[in-house]
Every structure is written in structure tokens, then in C-alpha cells.
Design an enzyme around this catalytic site. Structure first.
Site, PDB file in Angstrom:
ATOM      1  N   CYS A 195      -2.750  -3.911   6.914  1.00 31.84           N
ATOM      2  CA  CYS A 195      -2.353  -4.256   8.280  1.00 31.84           C
ATOM      3  C   CYS A 195      -2.689  -3.117   9.237  1.00 31.84           C
ATOM      4  O   CYS A 195      -2.797  -1.955   8.857  1.00 31.84           O
ATOM      5  CB  CYS A 195      -0.873  -4.610   8.339  1.00 31.84           C
ATOM      6  SG  CYS A 195       0.247  -3.227   8.030  1.00 31.84           S
TER       7      CYS A 195
ATOM      8  N   LEU B 163      11.531 -37.270  -2.500  1.00 28.54           N
ATOM      9  CA  LEU B 163      10.152 -36.978  -2.873  1.00 28.54           C
ATOM     10  C   LEU B 163       9.196 -37.953  -2.197  1.00 28.54           C
ATOM     11  O   LEU B 163       8.156 -37.556  -1.654  1.00 28.54           O
ATOM     12  CB  LEU B 163       9.991 -37.064  -4.394  1.00 28.54           C
ATOM     13  CG  LEU B 163      10.443 -35.853  -5.200  1.00 28.54           C
ATOM     14  CD1 LEU B 163      10.550 -36.216  -6.678  1.00 28.54           C
ATOM     15  CD2 LEU B 163       9.471 -34.694  -5.022  1.00 28.54           C
TER      16      LEU B 163
ATOM     17  N   GLY C  70      16.037 -36.513  -5.051  1.00 31.43           N
ATOM     18  CA  GLY C  70      15.558 -37.585  -5.884  1.00 31.43           C
ATOM     19  C   GLY C  70      14.291 -38.287  -5.442  1.00 31.43           C
ATOM     20  O   GLY C  70      13.556 -37.816  -4.567  1.00 31.43           O
TER      21      GLY C  70
ATOM     22  N   TRP D 207      19.012 -33.863 -21.300  1.00 29.56           N
ATOM     23  CA  TRP D 207      17.839 -33.298 -20.633  1.00 29.56           C
ATOM     24  C   TRP D 207      16.609 -34.078 -21.037  1.00 29.56           C
ATOM     25  O   TRP D 207      16.442 -34.396 -22.220  1.00 29.56           O
ATOM     26  CB  TRP D 207      17.660 -31.836 -21.003  1.00 29.56           C
ATOM     27  CG  TRP D 207      18.788 -30.981 -20.543  1.00 29.56           C
ATOM     28  CD1 TRP D 207      19.822 -30.511 -21.287  1.00 29.56           C
ATOM     29  CD2 TRP D 207      18.981 -30.462 -19.221  1.00 29.56           C
ATOM     30  NE1 TRP D 207      20.659 -29.739 -20.524  1.00 29.56           N
ATOM     31  CE2 TRP D 207      20.156 -29.694 -19.238  1.00 29.56           C
ATOM     32  CE3 TRP D 207      18.281 -30.579 -18.022  1.00 29.56           C
ATOM     33  CZ2 TRP D 207      20.647 -29.041 -18.104  1.00 29.56           C
ATOM     34  CZ3 TRP D 207      18.768 -29.936 -16.902  1.00 29.56           C
ATOM     35  CH2 TRP D 207      19.925 -29.179 -16.940  1.00 29.56           C
TER      36      TRP D 207
ATOM     37  N   ALA E 230      17.835 -42.697 -17.181  1.00 31.35           N
ATOM     38  CA  ALA E 230      18.031 -43.913 -17.970  1.00 31.35           C
ATOM     39  C   ALA E 230      18.910 -44.901 -17.194  1.00 31.35           C
ATOM     40  O   ALA E 230      19.592 -44.525 -16.233  1.00 31.35           O
ATOM     41  CB  ALA E 230      18.684 -43.560 -19.299  1.00 31.35           C
TER      42      ALA E 230
ATOM     43  N   LEU F 122      21.537 -25.461  -8.142  1.00 37.98           N
ATOM     44  CA  LEU F 122      20.262 -25.063  -7.540  1.00 37.98           C
ATOM     45  C   LEU F 122      20.067 -23.552  -7.560  1.00 37.98           C
ATOM     46  O   LEU F 122      19.493 -22.975  -6.629  1.00 37.98           O
ATOM     47  CB  LEU F 122      20.124 -25.610  -6.110  1.00 37.98           C
ATOM     48  CG  LEU F 122      20.126 -27.133  -5.959  1.00 37.98           C
ATOM     49  CD1 LEU F 122      19.841 -27.521  -4.509  1.00 37.98           C
ATOM     50  CD2 LEU F 122      19.117 -27.794  -6.890  1.00 37.98           C
TER      51      LEU F 122
ATOM     52  N   GLU G  68       0.824  -1.208   0.000  1.00 37.56           N
ATOM     53  CA  GLU G  68       0.000   0.000   0.000  1.00 37.56           C
ATOM     54  C   GLU G  68       0.859   1.259   0.000  1.00 37.56           C
ATOM     55  O   GLU G  68       0.562   2.230  -0.703  1.00 37.56           O
ATOM     56  CB  GLU G  68      -0.925   0.006   1.220  1.00 37.56           C
ATOM     57  CG  GLU G  68      -1.917  -1.140   1.243  1.00 37.56           C
ATOM     58  CD  GLU G  68      -1.442  -2.333   2.030  1.00 37.56           C
ATOM     59  OE1 GLU G  68      -2.262  -2.961   2.717  1.00 37.56           O
ATOM     60  OE2 GLU G  68      -0.224  -2.654   1.950  1.00 37.56           O
TER      61      GLU G  68
END
Length: 341
Positions: free
Chosen positions: A76, A273, A269, A171, A164, A205, A53
Site C-alpha cells: 500500500c 438459499l 434453510g 448428522w 428426513a 453458529l 509487510e
């Protein structure tokens, strides 16, 4: 501009605050003049900086007097590192305030009542569903569940394989899908992988633009597991976010190590997960699916103890997006699973 269109503009502005404003909510605001034209647009700045704001009022200047404020979150009503936004709106002379989501934080709530007491017309609940499922969603998740929103990211062929048999994986998805994933990284608070992925793939990352540059905001890099990382590991590089090593295999320990995070992405990996799925800590899934069949190799997720279809973790499809030759399937935690929490 009408109020709903202005709220759309405020939501668009709030994307710029994602990751940057944490642990504060990524809010967007628009100021309309008395005749309904846009005078100012703002988004929440980093902690200690102005809220949305105030940024929008600064952009509007005197044009805010007699005008209307549209905000994604109720203004707020408390003084922290910055003053109350409700008071800033009163002093700027706006005559109407429209917001989407009522503030669930009792410390900051009450701005709507303060504005009304000052004679300002106030409306809540404008486009609330769209806003709650936009940039505010991770912050609302933390307010409601006491933990960050967790997204599981999967990039696989149509048979669910991510590597694989010879170990090659780059990729599977194409440039458009990878660019989208990096844009998402630029809005996150943290990315989680296991030590196995860190050692095998040696990822950086970082959140990178299409031309290979770095986005201004870089998420924290979290590595879960007991093994040590070499001193020259890419995740130790100084071009990304801070490195957080969690000496554990328990997903809850990751979330505890990120007390200010609003949005956490788990990239794997498959066992990491699987641990998050098994712990019922996944709120949404981003599945990038490439038009290929590996036919063998590692699966994208390994959940221990699953023996029957009844053990499956079920999600609801929210959106399907084409990204070059790939597709992104965005899945939300099913309402049935949420009801069991």
C-alpha cells in the site's frame, strides 16, 4: 527459496488473516535474505494493526537489508491507521519486491511506483491466478462488485435431501466434513440463516475445533426474517460472533447490513438459499455430499419461479475433495453467468 515458492509461503501465511483483517485484505508476506533464505513471514493483523509487510519485516530485523520481499498484494501507498507499507520496505533496505495482485483500490494503489522511484526492483503478477483464487478472493470481490463474496453451503445426501420426513437431520455428513465446515467458519465474516432454521434447529453458529473448543475468530451470526427469536436462543449466546437480525426476506438487505464483511456464508434453510440463488448473489457453492439416500424429506434448495431447465443456476466445478466418507464439491459461479452481470 525461489520467488514462486516464497509466494506459496506468503499465501499460506495469509490464511491466518482471513476474517481477522476485515475489512482490510488478508495479505501474506515473506522476507528473504540476500542469499535467498527465509528471514521473516507475516500476515495482516486486525484493523489498526500492522500490515503483512511490516509483520514480516519485524520478524526479519536487520536480515531484511539487501533482501527481497514477496507479498500477495501490491504494498500500500497511503497512510491510514497505519503508515504506507511501501515506505516501510524502503526504510528496511530491501532491494527487490515481488507481488501477485495489483491493488485495485485507488486510495491505496501506487506502492509499486513508489518502490521503483526509490531504486527497488519490482515485479508484479507473480502467481497471480493462484493468489486471486486464494484468501484474497473475498476482498477482491468486494473491491470489484461492491459487496462481499457469497458462498452457499449445502450438506445433503446424494439425492439432495437435507431433512428426513420426521424432521431429523443430525448428522447427514460425518465428522471430517463437519470439521472442515467449522474451519471455514473460522475464516468467514458472517453466517446467514433464516428465522425458520434458527427456531427449528436452535444452532449456535459458532466455529468450533475438532475437540469442541472455539476458534479465536468467530463470524457474525445473521438471522434473516420477520419472526422474533426467543431470549434464550443459542444464536444469542456470548460464545460466538455478534448477532445481526435483518427484518427482511431480501438477500440484498443482508449484504447491506454487513458493510465491512468480505466473505459471507449462507447456510440456509432451503428458502433462504433459494432467495440468494434467485437474486444471483451466489459466487460459489460448497456442497458437502454424504453417501446416503433419504428418498423423501426437504430438498436443500427451493428457488421460486423455476419451471424449466433453462431456469437452472449453473456453476463450474472447481475442486472435489474427499472428507472421510463424504465429498466436498466446490463450485464457482459460471463464466457465462458472470459475463451477464
Amino acid at each position: 527459496m525461489d520467488i514462486v515458492a516464497a509466494m506459496d509461503r506468503a499465501v499460506e501465511a495469509s490464511f491466518a488473516a482471513m476474517g481477522v483483517s476485515s475489512p482490510n485484505p488478508p495479505v501474506g508476506a515473506v522476507i528473504l535474505t540476500a542469499d535467498g533464505t527465509v528471514a521473516g513471514v507475516g500476515a495482516t493483523q486486525p484493523p489498526g494493526g500492522p500490515h503483512a509487510e511490516v509483520m514480516a519485516l519485524r520478524a526479519a530485523g536487520e536480515a531484511a537489508r539487501g533482501g527481497t520481499a514477496i507479498v500477495t498484494l501490491e504494498p500500500c501507498n497511503h497512510t491510514g491507521r497505519t503508515g504506507p507499507c511501501s515506505q516501510a520496505l524502503i526504510e528496511a533496505g530491501v532491494v527487490e519486491v515481488h507481488y501477485a495482485v495489483s491493488d485495485p483500490n485507488p486510495v491505496a494503489a501506487g506502492g509499486a511506483d513508489t518502490l521503483r522511484a526509490a531504486g527497488i526492483r519490482v515485479t508484479g503478477g507473480v502467481a497471480v491466478d493462484a493468489v486471486e483464487n486464494g484468501p484474497l478472493r473475498p476482498w477482491l470481490t468486494r473491491q470489484r462488485l461492491g459487496r462481499p463474496m457469497v458462498t452457499a453451503k449445502i450438506a445433503a445426501g446424494i439425492d439432495g435431501r437435507i431433512v428426513a420426513p420426521d424432521g431429523t437431520s443430525q448428522w447427514i455428513t460425518g465428522p471430517a466434513a463437519r470439521d472442515h465446515a467449522h474451519q471455514q467458519r473460522s475464516r468467514l465474516d458472517a453466517i446467514v440463516i433464516g428465522t425458520g432454521t434458527a427456531l427449528a434447529d436452535n444452532p449456535t453458529l459458532t466455529a468450533r475445533t475438532a475437540d469442541g473448543g472455539l476458534y479465536p475468530h468467530q463470524p457474525a451470526r445473521v438471522v434473516l426474517g420477520h419472526r422474533d427469536l426467543p431470549a434464550d436462543a443459542n444464536v444469542r449466546g456470548d460464545t460466538g460472533g455478534p448477532l445481526v437480525c435483518v427484518d427482511s426476506h431480501h438477500p440484498a438487505d443482508v449484504l447491506s447490513a454487513l458493510p465491512d464483511a468480505l466473505w459471507v456464508l449462507v447456510e440456509g434453510g432451503p428458502h433462504i438459499l433459494g432467495a440468494f440463488f434467485a437474486a444471483d448473489l451466489v459466487d460459489e457453492v460448497h456442497a458437502y455430499v454424504a453417501p446416503m439416500v433419504l428418498g423423501a424429506g426437504r430438498s436443500s434448495v427451493e428457488i421460486p419461479g423455476v419451471t424449466t431447465l433453462d431456469d437452472a443456476r449453473r456453476f463450474e466445478t472447481r475442486e472435489v475433495t474427499t472428507l472421510g466418507s463424504d465429498i466436498l464439491i466446490a463450485l464457482d459461479r459460471s463464466s457465462r453467468a458472470s459475463a451477464q452481470d
